[in-house]
Each structure stands twice: as structure tokens, then as C-alpha cells.
Design an enzyme around this catalytic site. Structure first.
Site, short mmCIF file in Angstrom:
data_model
loop_
_atom_site.label_atom_id
_atom_site.label_comp_id
_atom_site.label_asym_id
_atom_site.label_seq_id
_atom_site.Cartn_x
_atom_site.Cartn_y
_atom_site.Cartn_z
CE LYS A 143 15.23 3.30 0.49
NZ LYS A 143 15.56 2.69 -0.80
CG PHE A 173 9.97 3.27 -9.26
CD1 PHE A 173 9.32 2.62 -10.30
CD2 PHE A 173 10.60 2.51 -8.29
CE1 PHE A 173 9.30 1.24 -10.36
CE2 PHE A 173 10.58 1.12 -8.34
CZ PHE A 173 9.93 0.48 -9.40
CD GLU A 185 2.59 -6.74 -1.33
OE1 GLU A 185 1.87 -7.32 -2.17
OE2 GLU A 185 3.77 -6.36 -1.58
#
Ligand code: TPP
Length: 563
Positions: A168, A118, A56
Site C-alpha cells: 500500500k 491484517f 475475485e
């Protein structure tokens, strides 16, 4: 009135639509679970090209260089947690050099936030000091507006990176796509026309000055003020020195060009600044690498400082004539009123310094000198050629010996000095300017920090030419150790792979050049080849960059300036 343009879209689809509205054609990124839906929407989006990097950090640097090469904001995607934190160096790099960038990061779903879930990282917290602004999107209904604001903030005023963190579930939730009809950011004002431009005062101060110097920075490039700068310099016969970020804003083959000033600037630029009676600072921030000791910086000069960011004015040096505004607008305002001036005695003195203390190095018939490689690249380059550098000695030699003639053609990590910037920057510049010849001038140490991006070059068929200045050292640190630690080379000897084999492993032609007589030919052949090439120039390993102002010294205390 707000207009809904379609049936409800998912958050991920809204991101794509918003990017299209912003005119984004390229995204640099790396996928992951938290951005699964974003990548799914990208799959269906034919107008946006995605460049898959290998780390990244490479995405952020590539987006940064894309922005520097094109003037449009660079865009990158990363997943949550490690993906997002891997962007941080690249975001900081863009922040330090005021580059417009919008970084999108995935985030865990809203119900998992704050639970050490996570791949959760508080990326808005982490990037708070290194972004111009950042957003955590909590409601899909806000998404289009936030993206519009992110691009506006990133690319206006003093540009910089903006991060948009996307949980998300927000990318999965649905909403109407509503593009905000106008920008409403009452707390964010962009100065434009030049607050405090007192035209008669400029006329008077310039007319009275006998030894003026223009000190031009990256702000000249950002504001597109190069032609105004040229007019100012020529009309009033003022020599121009630039910062590393300003390289290319004034043609370096012009007789009024002094090249770069500062720690590794030209001796004549440093003498001119030290002896000037008027310093016109345009879009530059008086960085310590430029000023050396502030107390002895331009000691006889009145200072005019034009900058879009009011926080820069008076931050490091005392300014008599402050102007907050866009450099181009300000120059366009004052130019018609300024008289044609001549400074014959001053320009003669500057010429004398140029003759007496030129940039020079000892040539060798047996060993390649790094300066020779860069000089040859400069001689082969056309006006459109873009050079991207890494960080170290080779970067400073590139700043000295590469003559940039146009804005946006010299791309280097200035404020942060990020090793590993060069290769991904070359990718970003080449993607943004496919018709340009792009050269990466890399250090053997720096290249190894982001060397995996060679695979990105191969996968995306990018014809980037890479010249490794291979001295087997972390050369710039070795130079400091030689000069300031009595030659104790503590951990600066560095080995590398066989770069010819490495190139081959990535499917790129690679050549090793050890003979100074073959430098030019190798460069010419590489230039003529269609795809990417890696040239490993094995150079004289203990060459130093001179002149050099020791850290904190005054600009005239240069080591190795020919005296
Ligand atoms: C990420 C990062 N780590 C460490 C440094 C400190 N540093 C500055 S220049 C330099 C040496 C660079 O070596 P190389 O890329 O081989 O270039 P050279 O100086 O030999 O031309 C180092 C270690 C840095 N600028 N960036």
C-alpha cells in the site's frame, strides 16, 4: 536514455499510466483497503474501464477469457489477503492453459510485511508455482519498469499469468514516471523462428508418409497460425484433429477436420491417430486427456512436434523431429518448400471411419437431450459467435457438437478443468468482443460456483446468453460413478434454485424449456433479444458422454463408439 514524462506521480498513478502505455482498456477487479489508492487513481482515469465483479475468482476468469477472445493480455485487480487468494484458482486456470494475464494485488505496507498483519497473505509465495513470474514491488521507482516487464513476460513466448504485488505504501509513494525505453531481461529469451527447422527433412518425411495426421493445440491459436495450418492441411491433404484448446484453429466444417481427439474425442480422430504413420503436433502438449495410455498412443507414427516451449518437447512422448519455435513462423518457413500431396487411400479410410462411427445420440420426443441443445446453438451461430463453457459433461458435448470455425471463438477451461469458469468467462469475452454474440454453456453444478456474477452482467449491461444444461447432477462425476463405481451416486445429485426466478432476481429474463420441440425456438428468441437471457434447459438427467476412453486406456478402447 530514460525520459521522465511528467511531474512525480503516486505509485497508484504510475500503475494507471503504465496500463495506458500497455494499451490496456479494461480491468476486472474488486476493491479493498490495500488497493484504496489504486482505485482512487482509477477513478480519475477515463481511458480504462473497470468491471466490478462479485468475487475475485470471477475477475481472474473474466480477464482470462478477455485474453482468449481478444489476444491481448487480460488484467485483474484484487486487494491483499482474501482478495488475492480468491484470485488463485483463476490464475492457476490461466497458467494451465497458457493465457496471458497480469494480476495486480494489493499488499500490506512494507513495514507490516511478515508480521501477520491484517489481510496479509504471501501471495507471491502462494502463486509461485502457478504464475509464469511474479513480483513484489518494494520501491515505487521500480514500478513502471516492473509493469512493463510483467506485460512482456505474460504475453511473449509461451504466454501465462504474471502477478504484481503492490504494498500500500508503494502505491502512495511518489516517483517520476519513467517508461523504460527498452526491455532488458537477459535471463528471458523467447524462441521465434524455429530452432531446428530442417526444411529438407520435413519435405522428405511428409512426402514419404502415407497416413499423416495433424494434431493441433492452443499454440496454433496463440501464434495466429490458423491460415498457415489450413494451407498445410490443404496443400498436403492431411486430416486435422484438435485439442480442446485448439478448437477453432481449424474450421470444424472442413472435410479434413476430424474434430477433437482423446478421452471424449471423436472415434474417427482416435482411429486416425492410432493408425497414422506421421503425427504433426503443432502447439499441443500431449495431455493425458488426449493421449490416454502413452504406450499405445500413435504407436506407428513418427512424431514432429513444434512448440514454443522447449520443456514440452519430449515431456510425454518420444519425438523424432523436435522444433522449438512459434508455430506460425515454423509453418511459414516450411510451407513454400512442401510439395502438393495426395493421400487418397488414407482420406478414404478416414471418411469410412467418419461414416461408420459418427458422433451420435439417441433423440427423444419427450426429453431434451443435452446434445440437441448444443447442436442447435451450433446451427444458430455465425463465424463470430463465441461460446464459453463450464466444466463437465456439457463441456464435452460442447466440444463434440459445437462446430467452431474460427480461432478465439471457443473458450473453455482445459488444463485445470475449473467448474465456475463459464459465466465469468462469458463476461470477459463479451467485454473484449462487444460486437460478438456470446453464449455461455453452463452446467447446473458449475454455474452455482460463480452464479453471483449474474449481477456483474446486469450492472455492466452485457448481452451474454446463458444456456444451462440442467441435469440435476454433477453429471460428469455421476457418469464416472455409473461406469466405474457400479452406479453408486455418492453425493452427485445436486439441487439448484428456480433459475427463472433467479434470473428475474438479477433483472435478467429467464425461461425454462422442457420440451424438445421448443429448443430451437427458445434459442432463436434469446439470440434475437438485445440483453442477457438465461435459458434453463431441463435435460435428460442420466445421459452419458460417448465415446469415452477410460482413464489410462488406449484411444481405440472407446466405450460407446458404435461397435
Ligand atoms: C472446482 C471444481 N470442483 C470439482 C470438480 C470436479 N468435477 C468435474 S466435472 C464435475 C461435475 C460438473 O457438474 P455440472 O456443472 O452440473 O455439469 P455436468 O457434468 O452435469 O454437465 C465435477 C464435480 C471440478 N472440475 N472443478
Amino acid at each position: 536514455m530514460q525520459v521522465a514524462k511528467s511531474d512525480p506521480l503516486t505509485g497508484a498513478q504510475i500503475v494507471m499510466r503504465a496500463l495506458e502505455e500497455e494499451g490496456v482498456d479494461t480491468v476486472f477487479g474488486f476493491p479493498g483497503g490495500a488497493v484504496l489508492f489504486l482505485y482512487d487513481a482509477l477513478y480519475a482515469c477515463s481511458s480504462i474501464r473497470h468491471i466490478l465483479v462479485r468475487h475475485e475468482q470471477g475477475a481472474a476468469h473474466a480477464a482470462d477469457a478477455y485474453a482468449r477472445a481478444t489476444g491481448k493480455p487480460g488484467v485483474c485487480f484484487a486487494t491483499s489477503g482474501p482478495g488475492a487468494t480468491n484470485l488463485v484458482t483463476g490464475i492457476t486456470n490461466a497458467y494451465m492453459d497458457s493465457v496471458p494475464m497480469v494480476a495486480f494485488t494489493g499488499q500490506v505496507s512494507l513495514d507490516l510485511l511478515g508480521r501477520d498483519s491484517f489481510q496479509e497473505a504471501d501471495i507471491t509465495g502462494i502463486t509461485l508455482p502457478v504464475t509464469k513470474h511474479n513480483f513484489l514491488v518494494k520501491d515505487v521507482g521500480d514500478l513502471a519498469r516492473i509493469i512493463h516487464e510483467a506485460f512482456h513476460i505474460a504475453s511473449t513466448g509461451r504466454p501465462g499469468p504474471v502477478l504484481v504485488d503492490l504494498p500500500k505504501d508503494v502505491t502512495a509513494a511518489k516517483a517520476d514516471f519513467v517508461w523504460p525505453p527498452k526491455m532488458q531481461l537477459p535471463g528471458y529469451r523467447v524462441p521465434k523462428n524455429g530452432h531446428g527447422v530442417n526444411v529438407p527433412q520435413w519435405v522428405e518425411v511428409l512426402s514419404r508418409s502415407e497416413r499423416p495426421v495433424i494434431y493441433a493445440g492452443g499454440g496454433v491459436i496463440t501464434s495466429g497460425a490458423s491460415s498457415e495450418l489450413l494451407k498445410l492441411a490443404e496443400k498436403c491433404q492431411i486430416p486435422v484433429t484438435t485439442t480442446l484448446m485448439g478448437k477453432g484453429c481449424f474450421p470444424e466444417d472442413h472435410f479434413l477436420s476430424l474434430g477433437m481427439l482423446g478421452m471424449h474425442g471423436t472415434a474417427y480422430a482416435n482411429y486416425a491417430v492410432t493408425n497414422c504413420d506421421l503425427l504433426i503436433a503443432l502447439g499441443a502438449r500431449f495431455d493425458d486427456r488426449v493421449t490416454g495410455s502413452i504406450a499405445s498412443f500413435a504407436p506407428q507414427a513418427q512424431v514432429i512436434h513444434v512448440d514454443i516451449d522447449p520443456a514440452e518437447i519430449g515431456k510425454n512422448v518420444l519425438v523424432q523431429i523436435p522444433v522449438v519455435g512459434d508455430v506460425r513462423q515454423v509453418l511459414a518457413t516450411v510451407l513454400p518448400a512442401l510439395p502438393e500431396l495426395k493421400h487418397e487411400a488414407w482420406l478414404a479410410q478416414v471418411e469410412e471411419w467418419k461414416k461408420q462411427y459418427p458422433l451420435r445420440y439417441e433423440r427423444s420426443d419427450t426429453q431434451i437431450k443435452p446434445q440437441q441443445v448444443i447442436e442447435s446453438i451450433s446451427n444458430l451461430a455465425d463465424d463470430q459467435t463465441i461460446v464459453c463453457t463450464d466444466v463437465g459433461q456439457h463441456q464435452m458435448w460442447a466440444a463434440q457438437y459445437y462446430r467452431a470455425r474460427r480461432p478465439r471463438t471457443f473458450i473453455s477451461s482445459g488444463g485445470l478443468g475449473t467448474m465456475g469458469f463459464g459465466l465469468p468467462a462469458g463476461i470477459g469475452a463479451q467485454v473484449g468482443r462487444p460486437e460478438a454474440n456470446v453464449w455461455v454453456i453452463a452446467g447446473d453444478g458449475s454455474l452455482q460456483m460463480t452464479v453471483q456474477e449474474l449481477a456483474t452482467i446486469t450492472q455492466h449491461d452485457l448481452p451474454v446468453k446463458i444456456a444451462i444444461i440442467d441435469n440435476g447432477y454433477l453429471g460428469m462425476v455421476r457418469q464416472w460413478q455409473e461406469l466405474f463405481c457400479e452406479g453408486r451416486y455418492s453425493h452427485t445429485r445436486i439441487t439448484g434454485p428456480d433459475y427463472v426466478k433467479l434470473a428475474e432476481a438479477y433483472g435478467i429474463p429467464g425461461y425454462r424449456i422442457e420440451d424438445p420441440g421448443q429448443v430451437r425456438e427458445a434459442l432463436e428468441q434469446a439470440k434475437a433479444m438485445e440483453g442477457p437471457v438465461i435459458l434453463d434447459f431441463v435435460v435428460c438427467c442420466e445421459e452419458n458422454v460417448f465415446p469415452m476412453v477410460p482413464p489410462g486406456g488406449s484411444l481405440t478402447e472407446m466405450l460407446g463408439n458404435g461397435r
